[in-house]
Design an enzyme around this catalytic site. Structure first.
Site, PDB file in Angstrom:
ATOM      1  N   LYS A  38       0.832  -1.206   0.000  1.00  0.00           N
ATOM      2  CA  LYS A  38       0.000   0.000   0.000  1.00  0.00           C
ATOM      3  C   LYS A  38       0.864   1.251   0.000  1.00  0.00           C
ATOM      4  O   LYS A  38       1.860   1.335   0.713  1.00  0.00           O
ATOM      5  CB  LYS A  38      -0.899   0.034   1.249  1.00  0.00           C
ATOM      6  CG  LYS A  38      -1.988  -0.996   1.262  1.00  0.00           C
ATOM      7  CD  LYS A  38      -2.877  -0.807   2.485  1.00  0.00           C
ATOM      8  CE  LYS A  38      -3.991  -1.817   2.532  1.00  0.00           C
ATOM      9  NZ  LYS A  38      -4.864  -1.623   3.700  1.00  0.00           N
TER      10      LYS A  38
ATOM     11  N   SER B  85     -10.662   3.885   4.923  1.00  0.00           N
ATOM     12  CA  SER B  85      -9.616   4.905   4.843  1.00  0.00           C
ATOM     13  C   SER B  85      -9.476   5.439   3.422  1.00  0.00           C
ATOM     14  O   SER B  85      -9.249   6.640   3.222  1.00  0.00           O
ATOM     15  CB  SER B  85      -8.279   4.340   5.331  1.00  0.00           C
ATOM     16  OG  SER B  85      -8.363   4.027   6.705  1.00  0.00           O
TER      17      SER B  85
END
Length: 160
Positions: free
Chosen positions: A41, A129
């Site tokens: 990520k 998120s």
């Protein structure tokens, strides 16, 4: 449960995360909240910044410890003799992903690590998120999804 662990990237920590952590903290004597560095990520905040945000928004929960971690979570859990991972579930898509992680952790730990799933409350079913970062990028309303402290941090990040 005496000791349990809840992990995530927390980029940033949302009200959905906070809700799961509060509920999980009632199930154990101590809850370790592990802020992970996920190499797959690209994060908006550094590991240290994410840990600081998590510590700040969770400061009123007395039986938690916030740590940052890079590596295989099962190894850390063995280090601290923790047998339970707490995971939040929002929707069916989460279940498929989380189930594969649960089986993986169970297998890696030779049956020592169990995963406990806590379903999200209805108001946080679609909070993530990544959605929050997208809203922040375009000056969307964030107060339903983030703590005020985190809102200030994310707005400042997008001003930079």
């Amino acid at each position: 449960m005496k000791l349990a662990l809840y992990s995530g990237t927390f980029d940033p920590i949302t009200k959905g995360h906070i809700e799961i952590i509060k509920r999980a903290s009632k199930m154990c004597d101590k809850l370790v909240v592990a802020v992970l560095n996920n190499s797959s990520k690209k994060t908006l905040f550094t590991l240290e910044e994410r840990k600081e945000m998590v510590e700040t928004v969770l400061k009123d929960i007395k039986n938690i410890e916030v740590i940052e971690y890079t590596g295989l979570l099962a190894n850390y859990m063995k280090e601290i003799d923790c047998k339970y991972i707490i995971r939040g579930l929002r929707a069916v898509i989460d279940y498929e992903y989380e189930l594969s992680l649960a089986y993986g952790n169970y297998d890696i730990s030779e049956g020592e690590i169990e995963t406990v799933f806590i379903p999200s409350s209805k108001e946080y079913l679609y909070v993530s998120s990544s959605i929050v970062r997208e809203l922040a990028l375009y000056n969307g309303k964030l107060d339903n999804y983030l703590d005020d402290y985190v809102i200030k941090k994310i707005k400042k990040r997008f001003e930079e």
